[in-house]
Design a protein around this motif. Structure first.
Motif, short mmCIF file in Angstrom:
data_model
loop_
_atom_site.label_atom_id
_atom_site.label_comp_id
_atom_site.label_asym_id
_atom_site.label_seq_id
_atom_site.Cartn_x
_atom_site.Cartn_y
_atom_site.Cartn_z
N UNK A 99 28.44 0.13 -2.48
CA UNK A 99 27.89 -1.17 -2.10
C UNK A 99 28.07 -1.50 -0.62
N UNK A 100 28.80 -0.67 0.12
CA UNK A 100 29.05 -0.97 1.53
C UNK A 100 28.48 0.13 2.41
N UNK A 101 28.50 -0.13 3.70
CA UNK A 101 27.98 0.86 4.65
C UNK A 101 28.80 0.78 5.93
N UNK A 102 28.53 1.69 6.83
CA UNK A 102 29.16 1.66 8.14
C UNK A 102 30.62 2.09 8.12
N UNK A 103 31.40 1.46 8.98
CA UNK A 103 32.81 1.81 9.13
C UNK A 103 33.62 1.55 7.86
N UNK A 104 33.29 0.48 7.16
CA UNK A 104 34.01 0.16 5.92
C UNK A 104 33.82 1.27 4.89
N UNK A 105 32.63 1.82 4.81
CA UNK A 105 32.38 2.90 3.86
C UNK A 105 33.18 4.15 4.23
#
Length: 156
Positions: A99-105
């Motif tokens: 459900x997330x993208x970018x640095x958090x993923x």
């Protein structure tokens, strides 16, 4: 006079539309538009799922890490419960990863790898420091996801 003029224009447009090159071009344009709509719908769905589920999943992650911290005081006796909490945390992280993208993923993926490595060690090879590292990984993932939630609240 006007009617025949309009009729001739309509006939020319029809001939243009049914020509081989035009139909190929329109087919290609239709395919590109369909792909764009598919990706847009996927992104909307992903964003809606994130806004609905991420806060609850983030709370669950925090609860698992708190439970691990509480069990850490008597690590040797509670090792099976700690491993259970880590396993449950991995499942929460896997759900968040989709459900997330970018640095958090990237942070969540790295945490999943480290926590799975922790579980593969076995109970006889697990030390208090290793449990502390697993706990720290959960806190890092929690903070990363919390930051992502806060960012999405600010931005539409």
């Amino acid at each position: 006079m006007e009617f025949t003029f309009i009729q001739n224009i309509a006939k020319q447009v029809w001939i243009l539309l049914i020509s081989d090159s035009t139909s190929k071009l329109l087919s290609l344009v239709g395919t590109v538009v369909s792909i764009y709509v598919g990706y847009t719908v996927r992104d909307i769905k992903k964003g809606a799922l994130f806004k609905l589920r991420a806060p609850d999943l983030c709370d669950a992650l925090k609860n698992h890490s708190t439970q691990i911290n509480n069990l850490l005081h008597d690590c040797d006796k509670n090792l099976d419960q700690i491993r259970t909490e880590v396993s449950l945390s991995i499942e929460v992280l896997k759900n968040l990863r989709s459900k997330i993208s970018g640095q958090a993923k990237a942070t969540v993926k790295e945490s999943i790898k480290k926590l799975e490595k922790f579980l593969k060690k076995g109970t006889s090879n697990t030390s208090r420091d290793m449990v502390r590292e697993a706990y720290t990984e959960l806190l890092v993932s929690h903070r990363s996801v919390t930051n992502e939630i806060d960012d999405r609240r600010v931005l539409p």
